[in-house]
Every structure is written in structure tokens, then in C-alpha cells.
Write an enzyme that holds these catalytic residues in place. Sequence first.
Site, short mmCIF file in Angstrom:
data_model
loop_
_atom_site.label_atom_id
_atom_site.label_comp_id
_atom_site.label_asym_id
_atom_site.label_seq_id
_atom_site.Cartn_x
_atom_site.Cartn_y
_atom_site.Cartn_z
N TYR A 280 0.82 -1.22 0.00
CA TYR A 280 0.00 0.00 0.00
C TYR A 280 0.85 1.27 0.00
CZ TYR A 280 -3.39 3.36 2.02
OH TYR A 280 -4.18 4.45 2.28
N ASP B 216 9.52 -7.26 -3.68
CA ASP B 216 8.39 -7.66 -2.83
C ASP B 216 8.20 -9.16 -2.97
OD1 ASP B 216 5.60 -7.89 -1.70
OD2 ASP B 216 5.70 -5.70 -1.78
N LEU C 290 5.26 -10.49 -2.43
CA LEU C 290 3.83 -10.60 -2.76
C LEU C 290 3.04 -11.43 -1.74
CD1 LEU C 290 3.95 -10.98 -6.67
CD2 LEU C 290 3.68 -8.89 -5.31
N ASN D 155 1.61 -10.12 0.85
CA ASN D 155 0.44 -9.32 1.21
C ASN D 155 0.22 -8.21 0.18
OD1 ASN D 155 -1.74 -8.72 2.86
ND2 ASN D 155 -0.64 -7.13 3.94
N SER E 276 6.69 3.47 12.96
CA SER E 276 5.28 3.62 13.27
C SER E 276 5.09 4.34 14.60
CB SER E 276 4.67 2.22 13.36
OG SER E 276 3.46 2.23 14.07
N TYR F 49 3.83 -6.41 16.95
CA TYR F 49 4.10 -5.53 15.80
C TYR F 49 4.82 -4.26 16.26
CZ TYR F 49 3.30 -1.84 12.39
OH TYR F 49 3.48 -0.78 11.53
N LYS G 111 8.85 -2.74 15.66
CA LYS G 111 9.24 -1.41 15.17
C LYS G 111 10.23 -0.76 16.14
CE LYS G 111 6.93 -1.34 11.33
NZ LYS G 111 7.65 -1.45 10.05
N PHE H 197 1.75 7.76 11.41
CA PHE H 197 0.51 7.58 12.14
C PHE H 197 -0.39 6.71 11.24
CE2 PHE H 197 3.03 10.17 14.63
CZ PHE H 197 2.53 10.12 15.91
N ARG I 254 -7.18 8.34 16.52
CA ARG I 254 -5.95 8.20 15.75
C ARG I 254 -5.72 9.45 14.92
NH1 ARG I 254 -5.88 4.69 18.78
NH2 ARG I 254 -5.58 2.45 18.51
N ARG J 9 -10.12 -4.46 21.03
CA ARG J 9 -9.25 -5.42 20.36
C ARG J 9 -7.88 -5.45 21.04
NH1 ARG J 9 -7.96 -4.40 14.05
NH2 ARG J 9 -7.14 -2.48 14.96
#
Length: 341
Positions: free
Chosen positions: A13, A33, A35, A37, A126, A151, A155, A180, A233, A297
Site C-alpha cells: 500500500y 516484494d 507478494l 500481502n 510507526s 508488531y 518497530k 501515524f 488516531r 481489540r
Amino acid sequence: MKEMVLVTGGAGYIGTHTTVELVNAGYDVVIVDNLSNAEMAAVEGVRKITGVDVPFEKVDCCDKDALNKIFEKYKFNSIIHFAASKAVGESVLKPLLYYRNNITSLLNVLTLMKEHGVRNIVFSSSCTVYGQPKKLPVTEQTPRQPATSPYGNTKQICEDILRDTVSAYPEIFGIALRYFNPIGAHPSALIGELPKGVPGNLVPFITQTAAGLRDHLSIFGNDYDTPDGTAIRDYIDVVDLAKAHVVAVGRMINGKSLKNYEFFNIGTGNGVSVMELVNAFQKVNGVKVPYEIVGRRAGDIEKIWADTSYANKELGWKAERSLEDTLASAWAWEKKLRGIK
């Protein structure tokens, strides 16, 4: 002779949008990449937008020998390293996958940079490195809190690896961009966020629900200490974010870095709640998004947004697209993808 930039995870993305902006800024780009994802269609989208047949190499950055062949085949002085697994919720369930992927890939990239004399790296970090900050907005001086997910922890660890590496090898320069929440799509609607399976991020879940692919959106928690109870956020347009990477690469190439390792907050400076975002999406696009409130979550933090004044001043970069334009671009992309008129 144009400068070449290697973009790992370049079919993803943020990688695709950054590749477009790099080409627009006059750089040659090679995309690497695996691939896992991402789709080849995203690379074709980049080629369509830019009119350039950007080279693509299917390589897993955790495979050092395969990655070494890329360093031998192409001559580049700068790398933007996106290749990583990136879903907070999934990382809680599959920590080993996240530690292996995210850390091994960076170790391989840095090792090969040293071996091949490659000088500059922009690392995709991040805002999760801040955990749940005690004080908002967060500046670059805000202390990092213990990560709330594997995750986020990868980072933090990767930032430390980068900092220690450039400290030991002063010929290498590194910039970590702490972003962000990237949302939206390219104005052409030729590239956008294309998650495999169930989206882990809010906006693709909203657009897929609006498109009828999902029967409703789940909002995780409405009992947070925020004005409407939903998490807050800092949502940044992906094209604005992509441009920050181009500026960071140029900073190192032109010798403007203040030191070997720098890090910057890349956001808008505005906190927006999940509920506000859903309502804004419905209003801008004139579509309904059925939702239900479910429990919180695992790994999610309550609220965070950036103080971007340091990046604005030092990089001469700032987020420009409005939330409304960004949400319109996300829906335009989803509609094009699904053939919705």
C-alpha cells in the site's frame, strides 16, 4: 545519471504510492516484494500512473542470498525499507511470524548495505513505538513506552538496530519515519489499499462494508476515555505520507541530515475518533456504513496523535490533503476495484 532507489515491500500500500512519488521526483526505482500481502496488479497500477516500466523483483527480504542478487544486479545508494508484516491484531496471535519477518528482513538489508557500500536507508517505522503515551500530542522527544503488541515491539527493536548500526558504521545514514495512520488512495484510483482477506485496518473495512462485501463494520470498543468513547488516531493521506519518504531520501543524498540517525513523526497533527471517521466517510460519499460496537481489540491503544512541527520545519514537509478528500479517494478506489458505478 539518475539516482536509483530500492523500495522493499514496494508492491504494498505505502510502497506503491511512494514509488509513484519517487518516479515523479525524478528517481529511478526498483521494487522488491515477495507478494505475501500484495498483488502484481498494484505494480501495474504504478506503471500506468507513471508511464514508466518500473522494474519488479519477486524476492523475500528474509532470504539474504536472493536479496544479495538484487544488490549485485542494480546500482543504488538509497533504500526505503517497507517490507514487513503490519497488522497489530495478527501480531498478537502470531508473534513469531512478526519477529522473524520484520527483524530478519531489516538485518539482511543493513548487512548487505554494509557489504555493498550502500549509504542511505529510510525505515518505515510507526507511531506504535510510543505505546500509549502519557501526554498528547506526541513529539519526537516523547519517551517510547513498552509496546502494546508484537508488531509495535518489532518497530521499536528495528529502530534500535538501525540506530546502533549507523552509530557503528558512520558511512551509513538512516532516517526512521514514524507514521501515524495512513488512509486513502491515489487520486487516479489506479492504486490504493488492497488487503488480502479480512482487512486489519479501519478504512478498507469501511469501504468494503459500504461496497456490500461485509455486512457490517465492527467498531472495537466505545468505552475508551475519549469524547465519544471510540479510539482516536491521526489519519494521514497516503500520498502525503509517500511524499515524506521522497523528502527523507533527498535529505540524505544531499547531505542535509543533522546526524547519522534521525527520526520524524509523519502525521497531520489532528486526532480523529473512529466514530468521527465513519460519520465523515458517510457524509462525504453519501453512503451508509452499517456498524456494530464490539469489545476492545487486543493490542490497540486508546488515543494518539502527532505533533508534526519538527518534521514540518526540518524536512520542509507537511500533510496537505483534507480528511474529506482522502475519504473520497478511498471510496473512489474501492468502487473502481469492485466495478461500482
